[in-house]
Design an enzyme around this catalytic site. Structure first.
Site, PDB file in Angstrom:
ATOM      1  N   HIS A 213      30.274  49.948  20.750  1.00 24.46           N
ATOM      2  CA  HIS A 213      29.166  50.284  21.628  1.00 24.46           C
ATOM      3  C   HIS A 213      30.032  49.040  22.538  1.00 24.46           C
ATOM      4  CE1 HIS A 213      26.486  52.173  24.469  1.00 24.46           C
ATOM      5  NE2 HIS A 213      25.840  50.441  24.240  1.00 24.46           N
ATOM      6  N   ASP A 265      28.975  59.860  30.543  1.00 25.44           N
ATOM      7  CA  ASP A 265      29.347  61.276  32.131  1.00 25.44           C
ATOM      8  C   ASP A 265      30.933  60.972  32.469  1.00 25.44           C
ATOM      9  OD1 ASP A 265      26.941  61.533  32.192  1.00 25.44           O
ATOM     10  OD2 ASP A 265      25.859  60.509  32.761  1.00 25.44           O
ATOM     11  N   SER A 366      44.809  51.314  24.845  1.00 29.91           N
ATOM     12  CA  SER A 366      44.492  52.203  24.235  1.00 29.91           C
ATOM     13  C   SER A 366      45.194  53.699  25.057  1.00 29.91           C
ATOM     14  CB  SER A 366      43.027  52.146  23.933  1.00 29.91           C
ATOM     15  OG  SER A 366      42.930  52.448  25.306  1.00 29.91           O
TER      16      SER A 366
END
Length: 492
Positions: A213, A265, A366
């Protein structure tokens, strides 16, 4: 119902530690009260049980890195920057402690990084090697900032605390996650970091779990650890990101992984891969790799509508010192394949940075698609690309430490006309028939013994060309050279 931002991480930690509970239970089948003694018995063969101590298991290393970077833009407007030329030296001191002894071990990872500018003029900066010096910038005739000179020097001190139980680690602080859906990158002068917490676990044989996180970070040319997380191509700020994943080895020759990320979001992103190694002879083998991403908008859809399915497949034939690779990559959907970016800016001030190339999000690590190259990702909507690559490991030819690589990637059929015009990728609407190619060459050498053992040299050259539509997605045609010298020194 909106899922709590911590729920994914909590689920991952529960899965990772289930093996711990099992180990304690089998220590005494008749006992329902599992105390520390039984837990310790269950973990007696673990890495933590074999810990030598906080100081005894520590390492202190110094990495010296010198980078010279030159890029020549071939088709830029006369009012734009036509080349970049920067040179800098970095020293990176890293301390990695061992773990305290006991069932639960504690430790610290810390770093102190610093760099100095050796060359970077007011019209030649912007390579991501150095942070920009806002008081020494070049402007075009319209008064628009084209580039800024790199700062004379910059540095950053940071670190993380860590805890280990058996084969499970939990870390919090400045971190370098390496996940196909959330990963940092260390391809320039100094590494980027993300700020938050993450875990990794190897409790179950052949299964490696990870998750985290994060809420902020610092890009590779910034010392602001509160920099915004965002999207590399969509220039959209992300308040927090969660990820979870696992990789499993089915056998010595077959492995695969599943990973997922939630950028709050903005999007949900899912990833799967499969790798198979086939031995064809004593010095000949074939490696097959498959990589797949699925990305959809999520929550308030701050980047607009996102629909993207991207995959790549590669075959790598190795025979002796030579490896020949063929890969195909395809981007399906109305939006480009996008991934983690990190900004040097904090808070809402990133809202207007999409139009300013000096303030964009620097791409992270990534993107695990086969055709992502030194300059171009070949990730435009609808794009199909093909790669041919040759690698040489000269060790078997009597020159240990010497390697060579060259590749050619070509892409076509890029079409962004279906992108949400009101979203973050609305600029892709102008991409209608994008075609592009890139050629990369790298020569590397690592000193094998003597006083300079470990000293390495890398010379990288890239040439990129695309039509006007492809340039909208990837940037202007250019030729780029990077010379990187590194010397690692083990102090403790």
């Amino acid at each position: 119902m909106k899922r709590s931002k911590w729920s994914i991480l909590a689920l991952a930690i529960t899965a990772a530690t289930s093996q711990l509970a099992y180990a304690a239970e089998v220590a005494n089948d008749d006992s329902k009260d599992i105390g520390p003694e039984l837990l310790a018995q269950g973990l007696s063969g673990s890495s933590q049980a074999q810990s030598t101590g906080f100081i005894e298991g520590s390492d202190l290393t110094l990495l010296s890195r010198n980078m010279a970077y030159y890029k020549n833009f071939r088709n830029t407007d006369p009012q734009s920057q036509n080349y970049r030329n920067e040179w800098a030296q970095a020293e990176m001191l890293t301390f990695t402690s061992g773990y305290t002894q006991g069932t639960v071990g504690f430790g610290v990872d810390a770093f102190a990084n610093g760099a100095v500018r050796l060359n970077s003029g007011g019209g030649t900066g912007g390579s991501s090697i150095l942070p920009a010096n806002g008081s020494h910038c070049a402007e075009n005739d319209a008064g628009e900032t084209v580039s800024c000179q790199g700062q004379d020097g910059y540095g950053m001190v940071g670190g993380a605390v860590k805890m280990r139980i058996s084969e499970t680690e939990l870390k919090a602080g400045d971190l370098n996650p390496q996940s196909p859906v959330f990963g940092t990158w260390d391809g320039y002068l100094m590494p980027a970091h993300t700020n938050g917490l993450m875990f990794s676990s190897n409790e179950i044989k052949d299964l490696a779990l990870q998750g985290g996180h994060f809420t902020s970070g610092n890009s590779e040319n910034s010392t602001n650890r509160s920099g915004n997380l965002g999207t590399t191509y969509g220039y959209t700020r992300v308040d927090s990101a969660n990820y979870i994943g696992g990789d499993y080895s089915f056998s010595e020759d077959l492995s695969g992984g599943l990973h997922a990320a939630d950028f709050e979001d903005v999007w949900h992103q899912y990833y799967a891969d499969l790798y198979h190694h086939w031995a064809l002879g004593e010095e000949t083998s074939l490696l097959t790799s498959l990589n797949y991403y699925k990305t959809d908008d999520a929550g308030d859809s701050r980047a607009g509508k996102i629909n993207n399915d991207s995959f790549s497949a590669a075959l790598a034939l190795t025979t002796g010192a030579h490896t020949f690779t063929f890969a195909h990559q395809r981007i399906n959907g109305d939006t480009p394949f996008d991934y983690l970016g990190i900004s040097g800016f904090s808070g809402a001030d990133n809202a207007a940075n999409g139009a300013n190339p000096l303030s964009a999000y620097n791409g992270g690590g990534s993107i695990w698609l086969a055709n992502s190259s030194q300059w171009c990702d070949f990730n435009a909507p609808g794009e199909k690309s093909y790669k041919l690559q040759y690698d040489l490991d000269a060790s078997s030819l009597g020159i240990p430490g010497l390697s060579f690589m060259t590749r050619y990637v070509t892409g076509k059929d890029a079409d962004g006309t279906g992108a949400d015009a009101a979203g973050a990728y609305g600029w892709e609407n102008e991409v209608r028939n994008g075609e592009e190619w890139e050629r990369d060459i790298q020569v590397a050498y690592v000193v094998q013994d003597g006083t300079a053992k470990g000293l390495s040299f890398k010379l990288r050259q890239a040439t990129y060309r695309g039509n006007s539509d492809a340039n909208i997605n990837a940037g202007a045609d250019n030729e780029e050279v990077r010379l990187i010298t590194e010397y690692p020194l083990d102090i403790l």
